[in-house]
Design an enzyme around this catalytic site. Structure first.
Site, PDB file in Angstrom:
ATOM      1  N   CYS A  68       0.711  -1.315   0.539  1.00 45.69           N
ATOM      2  CA  CYS A  68      -0.448   0.116  -0.322  1.00 45.69           C
ATOM      3  C   CYS A  68       0.795   0.890   0.093  1.00 45.69           C
ATOM      4  CB  CYS A  68      -0.914   0.005   1.263  1.00 45.69           C
ATOM      5  SG  CYS A  68      -2.449   1.401   0.836  1.00 45.69           S
ATOM      6  N   HIS A 101      -3.194  -5.575   0.975  1.00 40.22           N
ATOM      7  CA  HIS A 101      -2.872  -5.693   1.736  1.00 40.22           C
ATOM      8  C   HIS A 101      -2.780  -7.808   1.907  1.00 40.22           C
ATOM      9  CE1 HIS A 101      -2.260  -2.153   4.003  1.00 40.22           C
ATOM     10  NE2 HIS A 101      -3.672  -1.792   2.963  1.00 40.22           N
ATOM     11  N   GLU A 131      -0.845  -9.307   3.729  1.00 38.59           N
ATOM     12  CA  GLU A 131      -0.588  -9.421   5.281  1.00 38.59           C
ATOM     13  C   GLU A 131      -1.699  -9.758   6.353  1.00 38.59           C
ATOM     14  OE1 GLU A 131      -1.166  -5.613   6.021  1.00 38.59           O
ATOM     15  OE2 GLU A 131      -0.396  -6.354   3.658  1.00 38.59           O
TER      16      GLU A 131
END
Length: 235
Positions: free
Chosen positions: A91, A177, A179
């Site tokens: 990001c 994202h 993660e």
């Protein structure tokens, strides 16, 4: 492998990246740039890091007046690129890398917040990383970037043409994202409620929470694919 993470806010931590590192016996250090006493001299030298991970955050790459540490971070990213350190940007992290590589970062046509599909693009040559043709990661961004010179596009979506890029499979930037974990999403929602307005590409907090457990599990293999490829680049 020695991994170092640049973190911009307390609630956007490495998440599943930390789990991947622990499972494989890699060390993971953090620089918490948001802390008032953070000192850029505490950053490890490029020779002390095998993989640099740059996390997301609500600020823009252009917000140096409000976040003076961005200036030092940009210098560090440039030095790490020059040293050939493998790198993952997520990001804001991807936008910082894109800018360091000479690309323009600017407001996207629409804010994209929620679990939305992304299309992985085929590799140009055998052996290159190629993301799945269809997967659904979490998005939380209002800016985008032009494709940096010398990179290839990894992924795209209807609202954002450049969802990811790769520089020789050594430097990877992702707008989304991978993660993400349910507890990380809870922190994002708590601290960014004001962004959850009505929009064609903005989901409600409840929609995101409901989808999170299955969606995080489904994107875990994509994260592992990216990190395993960067691990090979670091060897």
């Amino acid at each position: 492998m020695r991994i170092h993470c640049l973190q911009h806010v307390p609630y956007e931590s490495p998440g599943a990246i930390r789990d991947w590192a622990a499972a494989r016996g890699h060390s993971l250090g953090n620089s918490l740039l948001f802390q008032p006493d953070w000192n850029p001299h505490s950053l490890p030298s490029p020779g002390e890091t095998d993989l640099l991970v740059i996390m997301g955050g609500p600020m823009s790459v252009h917000d140096q007046a409000d976040y003076p540490w961005l200036t030092a971070e940009k210098r560090y990213i440039l030095a790490s690129l020059d040293a050939g350190i493998p790198m993952l940007g997520i990001c804001l992290g991807a936008q910082l890398i894109a800018e360091a590589l000479g690309a323009r970062v600017y407001p996207a046509p629409e804010k994209e917040i929620g679990w939305f599909p992304v299309q992985g693009l085929p590799a140009d040559q055998p052996g290159q990383i190629a993301l799945p043709q269809h997967f659904v990661p979490l998005h939380w961004h209002g800016e985008t970037f032009d494709l940096p010179p010398g990179t290839r596009r990894l992924a795209s979506s209807p609202v954002c043409a450049n969802q990811g890029f790769s520089l020789d499979d050594r430097v990877i930037g992702l707008q989304f994202h991978l993660e993400m974990q349910p507890q990380l999403l809870a922190g994002l929602i708590e601290h960014s409620q004001g962004e959850l307005v009505t929009g064609p590409w903005i989901q409600s907090a409840e929609e995101m929470r409901t989808a999170a457990p299955a969606a995080c599990q489904a994107t875990q293999p994509v994260l592992e694919q990216v990190l395993d490829r960067l691990h090979r680049s670091a060897q």
